[in-house]
Scaffold this motif. Sequence first.
Motif, PDB file in Angstrom:
ATOM      1  N   VAL A  94      -3.093   4.644  -1.890  1.00 22.33           N
ATOM      2  CA  VAL A  94      -3.669   5.054  -0.802  1.00 22.33           C
ATOM      3  C   VAL A  94      -4.038   6.485  -1.081  1.00 22.33           C
ATOM      4  O   VAL A  94      -3.028   7.145  -1.744  1.00 22.33           O
ATOM      5  CB  VAL A  94      -2.685   4.636   0.731  1.00 22.33           C
ATOM      6  CG1 VAL A  94      -3.524   5.756   1.570  1.00 22.33           C
ATOM      7  CG2 VAL A  94      -3.046   3.289   0.843  1.00 22.33           C
ATOM      8  N   GLY A  95      -4.929   7.298  -0.616  1.00 24.17           N
ATOM      9  CA  GLY A  95      -5.503   8.561  -0.834  1.00 24.17           C
ATOM     10  C   GLY A  95      -4.448   9.607   0.058  1.00 24.17           C
ATOM     11  O   GLY A  95      -5.112  10.064   0.984  1.00 24.17           O
TER      12      GLY A  95
ATOM     13  N   HIS B 298      -1.270  -1.145  -4.153  1.00 25.03           N
ATOM     14  CA  HIS B 298      -2.483  -0.531  -3.898  1.00 25.03           C
ATOM     15  C   HIS B 298      -2.220   1.077  -3.500  1.00 25.03           C
ATOM     16  O   HIS B 298      -1.252   1.180  -2.624  1.00 25.03           O
ATOM     17  CB  HIS B 298      -3.403  -1.237  -2.862  1.00 25.03           C
ATOM     18  CG  HIS B 298      -3.333  -2.716  -2.946  1.00 25.03           C
ATOM     19  ND1 HIS B 298      -4.399  -3.172  -3.592  1.00 25.03           N
ATOM     20  CD2 HIS B 298      -2.519  -3.555  -2.589  1.00 25.03           C
ATOM     21  CE1 HIS B 298      -4.178  -4.764  -3.664  1.00 25.03           C
ATOM     22  NE2 HIS B 298      -3.092  -4.712  -2.928  1.00 25.03           N
TER      23      HIS B 298
ATOM     24  N   THR C 176      -8.541  10.557   1.783  1.00 24.99           N
ATOM     25  CA  THR C 176      -9.098   9.115   2.055  1.00 24.99           C
ATOM     26  C   THR C 176      -8.189   7.899   2.756  1.00 24.99           C
ATOM     27  O   THR C 176      -8.406   7.035   2.794  1.00 24.99           O
ATOM     28  CB  THR C 176      -9.655   8.435   0.752  1.00 24.99           C
ATOM     29  OG1 THR C 176      -8.406   7.914   0.053  1.00 24.99           O
ATOM     30  CG2 THR C 176     -10.642   9.193   0.037  1.00 24.99           C
ATOM     31  N   MET C 177      -6.742   8.504   3.093  1.00 27.47           N
ATOM     32  CA  MET C 177      -5.916   7.953   3.459  1.00 27.47           C
ATOM     33  C   MET C 177      -6.200   6.976   4.821  1.00 27.47           C
ATOM     34  O   MET C 177      -5.925   5.862   4.916  1.00 27.47           O
ATOM     35  CB  MET C 177      -4.655   8.512   3.799  1.00 27.47           C
ATOM     36  CG  MET C 177      -3.251   7.774   4.513  1.00 27.47           C
ATOM     37  SD  MET C 177      -1.955   8.827   4.552  1.00 27.47           S
ATOM     38  CE  MET C 177      -0.766   7.960   5.404  1.00 27.47           C
TER      39      MET C 177
ATOM     40  N   PHE D 103       0.975  -1.108  -0.047  1.00 17.62           N
ATOM     41  CA  PHE D 103      -0.157  -0.045   0.045  1.00 17.62           C
ATOM     42  C   PHE D 103       0.886   1.303  -0.007  1.00 17.62           C
ATOM     43  O   PHE D 103       1.731   1.283   1.007  1.00 17.62           O
ATOM     44  CB  PHE D 103      -0.928  -0.067   1.332  1.00 17.62           C
ATOM     45  CG  PHE D 103      -1.884  -1.123   1.334  1.00 17.62           C
ATOM     46  CD1 PHE D 103      -3.315  -1.033   0.877  1.00 17.62           C
ATOM     47  CD2 PHE D 103      -1.427  -2.360   1.562  1.00 17.62           C
ATOM     48  CE1 PHE D 103      -4.033  -2.175   0.730  1.00 17.62           C
ATOM     49  CE2 PHE D 103      -2.303  -3.658   1.669  1.00 17.62           C
ATOM     50  CZ  PHE D 103      -3.674  -3.439   1.014  1.00 17.62           C
TER      51      PHE D 103
ATOM     52  N   ASP E  74      -8.669   4.347   3.779  1.00 16.44           N
ATOM     53  CA  ASP E  74      -7.996   3.323   2.957  1.00 16.44           C
ATOM     54  C   ASP E  74      -7.008   2.340   3.784  1.00 16.44           C
ATOM     55  O   ASP E  74      -6.937   1.232   3.426  1.00 16.44           O
ATOM     56  CB  ASP E  74      -7.286   3.940   2.074  1.00 16.44           C
ATOM     57  CG  ASP E  74      -7.766   4.659   0.786  1.00 16.44           C
ATOM     58  OD1 ASP E  74      -8.991   4.540   0.845  1.00 16.44           O
ATOM     59  OD2 ASP E  74      -7.247   5.706   0.270  1.00 16.44           O
TER      60      ASP E  74
END
Length: 291
Positions: A35-36, A33, A41-42, A6, A45
């Motif tokens: 992550v924001g 993946h 949005t972390m 991530f 996420d």
Amino acid sequence: MTYDLFIGDRSFSSWSLRGWLMLEKFGIPYRSHLVGLYSGTMAADLAPLAPARQVPVLRTPEGIVVGQSLAMAETLAERHPEVGLWPAGPAARATARWLCAEMVSSFSALRGECPMQLLYCFDGFQPSEGTLADLARIETLWSHARAVSGVATGPLFGTYSLADVFYVPVAARIVGYGLPVSAAARDYCLFLLGDTAVRQWRAMGLTVHYDPMPYALDLPTLDWPVGTPSAARVVEAGPSVNASCPYSGNPVTDFLELDGSVWGFCNAFCRDKTVADPGAWPKFTAMVAKG
């Protein structure tokens, strides 16, 4: 035996770059993946990976979650001794661990004043005394590593290792802010940034556009010294020389033009990462060479 990694935004997340290189450079299978980190949005996420709260985060094939880059490095080295993440010799291995540990715990002035950005080079940046002291310490460590290894150029310990991985974002800061270092140190920085995997990471980051731009400074900018400027450009339609994407093998739907020829890709991301740095992608360059 596929790991899940991530990561944050490629152009700016220095620790994510380290985590990705641990897997990419040593041929360890993984899925990425995003992550924001900048979209807000972390936290959501990363919630399934609690108590991890920062990127990168590694999830093993068995579902074990490992946060923090140094812990990830030791976990991968323990699980994959055959790929040589640490140098083979005991003196070199101990020194490499020292360099990585000091990277994790130190250089706060450099990290705070010069956040990693892989877009361009600032012209006229004036570092603080604290950053200059960090640079001097980094050069001392690199010189010590070379004294231990006996290798004057290239990877610090002769063969690419985690020590090189951990200092790639430092190289990006030195080059990206035009920081004053010795000629030998700058050559090492350009060696690290010229690596195909690092060029690919940067090219993927350049597919994302930001408004406002993180870490912007009111200074002139120069081209990144590796892989630019690109002569490729997006075009709306074919026909293309190739019918299948060089990366996936799927039918082409998106196109670029390079040196008078049109080439196709299976999606906009494959096209745009190639536009950013055509020479970073061996499958594309092989296709072009074949014609």
